[in-house]
Write a protein that holds these residues in place. Sequence first.
Motif, PDB file in Angstrom:
ATOM      1  N   GLU A  35       0.890  -1.069  -0.123  1.00 44.92           N
ATOM      2  CA  GLU A  35       0.274  -0.102   0.001  1.00 44.92           C
ATOM      3  C   GLU A  35       0.987   1.193  -0.213  1.00 44.92           C
ATOM      4  N   LYS A  36       2.076   1.311   0.846  1.00 45.59           N
ATOM      5  CA  LYS A  36       2.961   2.265   0.899  1.00 45.59           C
ATOM      6  C   LYS A  36       3.645   2.600  -0.630  1.00 45.59           C
ATOM      7  N   GLU A  37       4.061   1.437  -1.257  1.00 42.90           N
ATOM      8  CA  GLU A  37       4.367   1.678  -2.489  1.00 42.90           C
ATOM      9  C   GLU A  37       3.522   2.004  -3.623  1.00 42.90           C
ATOM     10  N   ARG A  38       2.314   1.675  -3.425  1.00 49.17           N
ATOM     11  CA  ARG A  38       1.239   2.236  -4.340  1.00 49.17           C
ATOM     12  C   ARG A  38       0.876   3.603  -4.088  1.00 49.17           C
ATOM     13  N   THR A  39       0.835   3.999  -2.740  1.00 47.40           N
ATOM     14  CA  THR A  39       0.465   5.331  -2.480  1.00 47.40           C
ATOM     15  C   THR A  39       1.477   6.435  -2.922  1.00 47.40           C
ATOM     16  N   LEU A  40       2.941   6.060  -2.808  1.00 55.36           N
ATOM     17  CA  LEU A  40       4.103   6.738  -3.296  1.00 55.36           C
ATOM     18  C   LEU A  40       3.875   7.117  -4.748  1.00 55.36           C
ATOM     19  N   ARG A  41       3.717   5.958  -5.485  1.00 58.84           N
ATOM     20  CA  ARG A  41       3.537   5.978  -7.000  1.00 58.84           C
ATOM     21  C   ARG A  41       2.432   6.895  -7.416  1.00 58.84           C
ATOM     22  N   LEU A  42       1.447   6.759  -6.538  1.00 56.29           N
ATOM     23  CA  LEU A  42       0.162   7.748  -7.145  1.00 56.29           C
ATOM     24  C   LEU A  42       0.478   9.264  -6.872  1.00 56.29           C
ATOM     25  N   LEU A  43       1.103   9.303  -5.599  1.00 57.11           N
ATOM     26  CA  LEU A  43       1.144  10.864  -5.160  1.00 57.11           C
ATOM     27  C   LEU A  43       2.208  11.434  -5.889  1.00 57.11           C
ATOM     28  N   GLY A  44       3.135  10.483  -6.569  1.00 57.74           N
ATOM     29  CA  GLY A  44       4.253  11.302  -7.290  1.00 57.74           C
ATOM     30  C   GLY A  44       3.897  11.580  -8.606  1.00 57.74           C
ATOM     31  N   LEU A  45       2.818  11.477  -9.108  1.00 60.77           N
ATOM     32  CA  LEU A  45       2.192  11.867 -10.326  1.00 60.77           C
ATOM     33  C   LEU A  45       1.702  13.187 -10.382  1.00 60.77           C
ATOM     34  N   PRO A  46       2.002  13.928 -11.406  1.00 56.65           N
ATOM     35  CA  PRO A  46       1.038  15.166 -11.559  1.00 56.65           C
ATOM     36  C   PRO A  46      -0.305  15.147 -11.688  1.00 56.65           C
ATOM     37  N   ARG A  47      -1.289  15.856 -11.105  1.00 60.23           N
ATOM     38  CA  ARG A  47      -2.700  15.775 -11.263  1.00 60.23           C
ATOM     39  C   ARG A  47      -3.267  15.067 -12.580  1.00 60.23           C
ATOM     40  N   SER A  48      -2.616  15.682 -13.623  1.00 59.17           N
ATOM     41  CA  SER A  48      -3.274  15.268 -14.820  1.00 59.17           C
ATOM     42  C   SER A  48      -2.861  14.022 -15.172  1.00 59.17           C
ATOM     43  N   GLN A  49      -1.852  13.432 -14.593  1.00 60.94           N
ATOM     44  CA  GLN A  49      -1.617  12.106 -14.835  1.00 60.94           C
ATOM     45  C   GLN A  49      -2.248  10.870 -13.738  1.00 60.94           C
ATOM     46  N   LYS A  50      -2.833  11.459 -12.924  1.00 63.48           N
ATOM     47  CA  LYS A  50      -3.586  10.620 -11.870  1.00 63.48           C
ATOM     48  C   LYS A  50      -4.736   9.902 -12.419  1.00 63.48           C
ATOM     49  N   ARG A  51      -4.743   8.746 -12.261  1.00 61.98           N
ATOM     50  CA  ARG A  51      -6.110   7.805 -12.703  1.00 61.98           C
ATOM     51  C   ARG A  51      -7.091   8.021 -11.621  1.00 61.98           C
ATOM     52  N   ALA A  52      -8.247   8.236 -12.017  1.00 60.74           N
ATOM     53  CA  ALA A  52      -9.417   8.395 -10.996  1.00 60.74           C
ATOM     54  C   ALA A  52      -9.438   7.235 -10.204  1.00 60.74           C
ATOM     55  N   GLU A  53      -9.594   5.930 -10.659  1.00 59.66           N
ATOM     56  CA  GLU A  53      -9.644   4.734  -9.966  1.00 59.66           C
ATOM     57  C   GLU A  53      -8.741   4.753  -9.085  1.00 59.66           C
ATOM     58  N   GLU A  54      -7.483   5.237  -9.218  1.00 68.48           N
ATOM     59  CA  GLU A  54      -6.301   4.963  -8.189  1.00 68.48           C
ATOM     60  C   GLU A  54      -6.559   6.025  -7.108  1.00 68.48           C
ATOM     61  N   VAL A  55      -7.006   7.258  -7.652  1.00 69.07           N
ATOM     62  CA  VAL A  55      -7.304   7.957  -6.312  1.00 69.07           C
ATOM     63  C   VAL A  55      -8.612   7.618  -5.551  1.00 69.07           C
ATOM     64  N   GLU A  56      -9.586   6.959  -6.237  1.00 73.67           N
ATOM     65  CA  GLU A  56     -10.587   6.334  -5.497  1.00 73.67           C
ATOM     66  C   GLU A  56     -10.223   5.062  -4.438  1.00 73.67           C
ATOM     67  N   TRP A  57      -9.078   4.496  -4.967  1.00 71.77           N
ATOM     68  CA  TRP A  57      -8.573   3.395  -4.282  1.00 71.77           C
ATOM     69  C   TRP A  57      -8.018   3.818  -2.748  1.00 71.77           C
ATOM     70  N   LEU A  58      -7.063   5.067  -2.801  1.00 78.05           N
ATOM     71  CA  LEU A  58      -6.708   5.339  -2.003  1.00 78.05           C
ATOM     72  C   LEU A  58      -7.654   6.311  -0.951  1.00 78.05           C
ATOM     73  N   TYR A  59      -8.574   6.917  -1.495  1.00 79.81           N
ATOM     74  CA  TYR A  59      -9.640   7.560  -0.710  1.00 79.81           C
ATOM     75  C   TYR A  59     -10.364   6.469   0.081  1.00 79.81           C
ATOM     76  N   GLY A  60     -10.629   5.433  -0.489  1.00 81.81           N
ATOM     77  CA  GLY A  60     -11.345   4.368   0.084  1.00 81.81           C
ATOM     78  C   GLY A  60     -10.702   3.658   1.280  1.00 81.81           C
ATOM     79  N   ARG A  61      -9.305   3.351   0.841  1.00 80.49           N
ATOM     80  CA  ARG A  61      -8.346   2.680   2.127  1.00 80.49           C
ATOM     81  C   ARG A  61      -8.083   3.782   3.307  1.00 80.49           C
ATOM     82  N   ILE A  62      -8.170   5.159   3.072  1.00 81.47           N
ATOM     83  CA  ILE A  62      -7.959   5.832   4.007  1.00 81.47           C
ATOM     84  C   ILE A  62      -9.150   5.968   5.046  1.00 81.47           C
ATOM     85  N   LEU A  63     -10.391   5.937   4.292  1.00 78.85           N
ATOM     86  CA  LEU A  63     -11.597   6.127   4.987  1.00 78.85           C
ATOM     87  C   LEU A  63     -11.832   4.803   5.802  1.00 78.85           C
ATOM     88  N   GLN A  64     -11.256   3.711   5.454  1.00 79.92           N
ATOM     89  CA  GLN A  64     -11.407   2.268   6.016  1.00 79.92           C
ATOM     90  C   GLN A  64     -10.351   2.183   7.335  1.00 79.92           C
TER      91      GLN A  64
END
Length: 323
Positions: free
Chosen positions: A244-273
């Motif tokens: 999860e740390k590796e996946r989060t770091l990979r996502l956060l390292g991308l500029p906004r324009s390159q972030k995929r909505a499903e990856e942001v939703e994944w992180l959002y859901g994991r944080i809420l859980q």
Amino acid sequence: MKPEALREALRTYLLRRLEALPEQEGYRTLLQDYPKRGGKALRGLLTLYSALAHGVALERALPAAAALELFQNWVLIHDDIEDGSLERRGGPALHHKYPMPLALNAGDALHAEMWGMLLSEEEKVLEEFYELVRRTAFGQHLDLSWTLSGRLITPGEYLEMVRYKAAYYTAVAPLRLGALLAGRTPPEVYRQGGEALGVAFQIVDDLLNLTASPAYGKEKAGDLWEGKRTLILAYFLEEATPEEKERTLRLLGLPRSQKRAEEVEWLYGRILQSRALDRARREAERLKEEGLSLLEPALASLPDLEAAQALLGVLSTLVERQA
């Protein structure tokens, strides 16, 4: 005086000053955009109540309170550009509503108007504004540097950054300005208590970014899209798996324009859980109690006790905001 009346007096004074500007090419309209969107005007309101509690007349306190509100507005314009934000106060960020160079220039112009409102103030009030501007700029530097470098941070690093970026101008400066406008030396407890409440305010702001309804005027999970380093994120990563740390770091390292909505939703859901939201709420509540316990005895000795109680009420509101 009730908060609504104070806010109206502050808003009227602020807009009257801006209405004196030229209107060629929509200049005045552009500068009035964020101030006219409303908002709670908490920092200006805190400054007014602090001044009243110290025995200062409302008319005497209005310029400094309005200048602090202008500070908030020009900083938000710059902050939205720097973060690539899409929304602000329920509408498009200024650089999405107008060409970015015009939005940036509007922020610079409001910065100048802030100092213009302070021309008749005494040196100590000017020094306080200098202090809050330089502290906020340094905190923003830390925040942006971490985002741009892709570095993850600890809870302690977050708290230190927020003491500079948000806590000082949100709570410490309004408390100190009230005393300075009255010709008094602000006690050290204003800094200590104000810092605790100001940090709690920012933690709650970060919580609302993830949990607030669309009516609150913030983009859902905007902090994740922008890659912001928050206490919530730091808490989540403390308990996340290596994958999860590796996946989060990979996502956060991308500029906004390159972030995929499903990856942001994944992180959002994991944080809420996770336990991160509850831990952040508890820390905000702890800091609120610490700040109020420091400030209540100091404010109880001020000349206007009714205004002092109202001041404590607004300080509590910093942390009690709901979506």
